[in-house]
Design an enzyme around this catalytic site. Sequence first.
Site, mmCIF file in Angstrom:
data_model
loop_
_atom_site.group_PDB
_atom_site.id
_atom_site.type_symbol
_atom_site.label_atom_id
_atom_site.label_comp_id
_atom_site.label_asym_id
_atom_site.label_seq_id
_atom_site.Cartn_x
_atom_site.Cartn_y
_atom_site.Cartn_z
ATOM 1 N N CYS A 28 -29.787 17.862 -27.851
ATOM 2 C CA CYS A 28 -29.854 17.966 -29.185
ATOM 3 C C CYS A 28 -30.041 19.230 -29.749
ATOM 4 O O CYS A 28 -30.789 19.883 -29.178
ATOM 5 C CB CYS A 28 -30.632 16.962 -29.858
ATOM 6 N N ARG A 70 -25.048 23.611 -26.217
ATOM 7 C CA ARG A 70 -26.220 22.825 -25.633
ATOM 8 C C ARG A 70 -25.623 21.341 -25.451
ATOM 9 O O ARG A 70 -26.259 20.654 -24.386
ATOM 10 C CB ARG A 70 -27.189 22.844 -26.810
ATOM 11 N N TRP A 82 -27.349 14.511 -28.637
ATOM 12 C CA TRP A 82 -26.921 14.275 -27.369
ATOM 13 C C TRP A 82 -27.458 12.557 -26.991
ATOM 14 O O TRP A 82 -28.901 12.629 -26.782
ATOM 15 C CB TRP A 82 -27.359 15.187 -26.413
ATOM 16 N N ASN A 118 -35.198 16.083 -31.843
ATOM 17 C CA ASN A 118 -34.837 16.291 -30.615
ATOM 18 C C ASN A 118 -35.943 15.922 -29.616
ATOM 19 O O ASN A 118 -36.995 16.396 -29.821
ATOM 20 C CB ASN A 118 -34.548 17.864 -30.511
ATOM 21 N N GLY A 119 -35.788 14.918 -28.623
ATOM 22 C CA GLY A 119 -36.833 14.517 -27.536
ATOM 23 C C GLY A 119 -36.747 13.068 -27.577
ATOM 24 O O GLY A 119 -35.678 12.456 -27.926
ATOM 25 N N GLU A 158 -24.141 24.479 -4.538
ATOM 26 C CA GLU A 158 -24.072 24.823 -5.754
ATOM 27 C C GLU A 158 -22.532 24.955 -6.089
ATOM 28 O O GLU A 158 -21.994 24.389 -7.151
ATOM 29 C CB GLU A 158 -24.296 26.189 -5.691
ATOM 30 N N LYS A 187 -20.959 22.679 -9.249
ATOM 31 C CA LYS A 187 -19.932 23.342 -9.947
ATOM 32 C C LYS A 187 -18.747 22.609 -10.526
ATOM 33 O O LYS A 187 -18.452 21.962 -11.284
ATOM 34 C CB LYS A 187 -19.534 24.876 -9.852
ATOM 35 N N GLU A 223 -19.381 19.009 -12.035
ATOM 36 C CA GLU A 223 -19.706 18.808 -13.472
ATOM 37 C C GLU A 223 -18.710 19.352 -14.396
ATOM 38 O O GLU A 223 -18.692 18.712 -15.323
ATOM 39 C CB GLU A 223 -20.931 19.719 -13.869
ATOM 40 N N HIS A 262 -22.734 13.711 12.017
ATOM 41 C CA HIS A 262 -23.547 12.835 11.749
ATOM 42 C C HIS A 262 -23.501 11.537 10.845
ATOM 43 O O HIS A 262 -24.236 10.865 10.120
ATOM 44 C CB HIS A 262 -25.206 13.348 11.507
ATOM 45 N N LYS A 266 -26.574 21.612 -22.053
ATOM 46 C CA LYS A 266 -26.855 22.830 -21.501
ATOM 47 C C LYS A 266 -28.484 22.874 -21.419
ATOM 48 O O LYS A 266 -28.954 23.152 -20.145
ATOM 49 C CB LYS A 266 -26.655 23.960 -22.412
#
Length: 608
Positions: A2, A27, A72, A97-98, A481, A485, A488, A504, A603
């Site tokens: 948010c 964000r 969000w 926000n929270g 990584e 990438k 996402e 394995h 973000k």
Amino acid sequence: MCGIVGAVAQRNVVPILLEGLQRLEYRGYDSAGLAVVHDGQLERVRSIGRVADLTEKSAGTRGFIGIAHTRWATHGVPSVRNAHPHISKDHVAVVHNGIIENYEVLRTRLTAAGYEFTSDTDTEVIAHLIHSHYARGNSLLVATQASLAELVGAYAIGVIAADNPDQLICARRGSPLLLGVGIEEHFIASDVSALLPVTRNVVYLEEGDVVEVGRRSYQIFDTKGMRVERTVQISELNNESVQLGEYCHYMQKEIHEQPQALADTLESVCNSQSLVPGIFGAEAAATFADIDSILILACGTSYHAGLVARYWLEEITGIRCTVEVASEYRYRISVANPKTLVVVISQSGETADTQAALNHAKTHGHIHTLAICNVPESALVRLCKLRMLTRAGPEIGVASTKAFTTQLAALFLLTLILAKQRGRLTAEQEQKHLQELRHLPSGVKKVLELEPQIAKLAEQFASKHHALFLGRGLHYPIALEGALKLKEISYIHAEAYPAGELKHGPLALVDKDMPVISVAPNDALLEKLKSNLQEVRARGGELYVFADAHTHIREAEGIHIMQMPEHAGYLSPILHTIPLQLLAYYVALQKGTDVDKPRNLAKSVTVE
Ligand code: M6R
């Protein structure tokens, strides 16, 4: 996550709020809204979708005081009814926000008291709670303070009331919020980029601060309700650094900014003749002398940086190092050691899980703390004794790129400095490493030249549903990584494995439809890796290999080679990250996804 913007000014604040929201779009959000006071009434506009839609819907809305929000979703689906601001009895409007953890109890109580809930959010309880105190004749400040005392959880909030056109109240605990100081106008925002068109003078609010914001003045109160002064700082963030310029996406821009970001991060070190602990803070030398182990805490990409660092730290310094996902560590009963250096790594410095993990570590007796972070004045930087700021500049794309490579550079410096202090680095080795670091930006530039080739390669991935990334040793975290990438931003399911682990289990997944991407540095594990690649090829898997010069891995049917430069030794993970970032970017382009704002992601993850 948010985003909040608010303003109280001598002019119509709607354009300021909308531009602020647009600047916070990076964000991550799924709906947006604003509320202003106009002629003694609250006017609210909300929209599901982009800020551009909200802007269209807001034509004709005006007011000299207002709050705005990008949401969000956490509690309740993305919808107009759940979008902020939330309003109580047409009188009090709140953006938040929270996460309020005790919202259900409060909701039951407020419903019994006659408040009607029109959303599924936790935020709406804040609006009604403030209203309930305000309606008893308290000032908006006192009503907000009384309400906050009843909340359990994390928040940054902005509050306005229909009958109070001159005051905006804001507060923060656990979520970021700052105050922008203008001339006869004041602003609030989740981060400074939202305010750059109107002011650079900012006050970073501290945990528990509540602020009464007027046009000409503001008053800050701490957790105990005492008036406090906080320093006004001049933000160094410049407007251009958050503009897209010649690039199509922020992610592409940020990938290309890596040579400069690395040069900036390494500047003080590369300009000097020797490595000194002081770059981590005045107390670094004494702290480093007192430690016998390292614990790295981080999330996502920053966690991967920590995983690379573990290889460096244990091999070069001989200091035991563990790396933990912050969201797990924060709830784990672990064995504390006051001689451990706790290193938190974060781009934003506001990640709720990393902050909580750091606090958990401190509560359990850890005293030596170091933040490696890209945002000065962020919560993590303020909470740690030592710090090193990566100088990547603002990272807007949700997919972290330049923050990661600069974190790696900072962690490598930490490794060298600890090694030197422990007598494990000769003067000659120190000079050699410094020389390699000086060449790092140009090495990255060279790898970026692979871009057209990788763009072409990406065409073959658009129709794939899965991908496997392989790496070994120092480069296994780089495979992790690369997979992160790809998943996402392209939404392709991607997994990463240490190549030796294939047999394995994951080898069962390999067939002609499974692209296998391998990082192939010319290091001590190369021959082992080659055997692992043969195992894949023998099962019909299509191989895409990012191979250093002289690895002698040849292009053949089902084996596609991307030629990397000469092996870069310890710095090789930084170079090998670049093509994987480019691959993810170009696959996402092929798939037409929202590269900079991938679905469901934010973000700065400022909630748990
Ligand atoms: O701001 P931080 O570095 O603390 O963020 C941690 C993660 O949320 C972040 O790295 C996330 O995994 C990125 N979207 C990855 O690209």
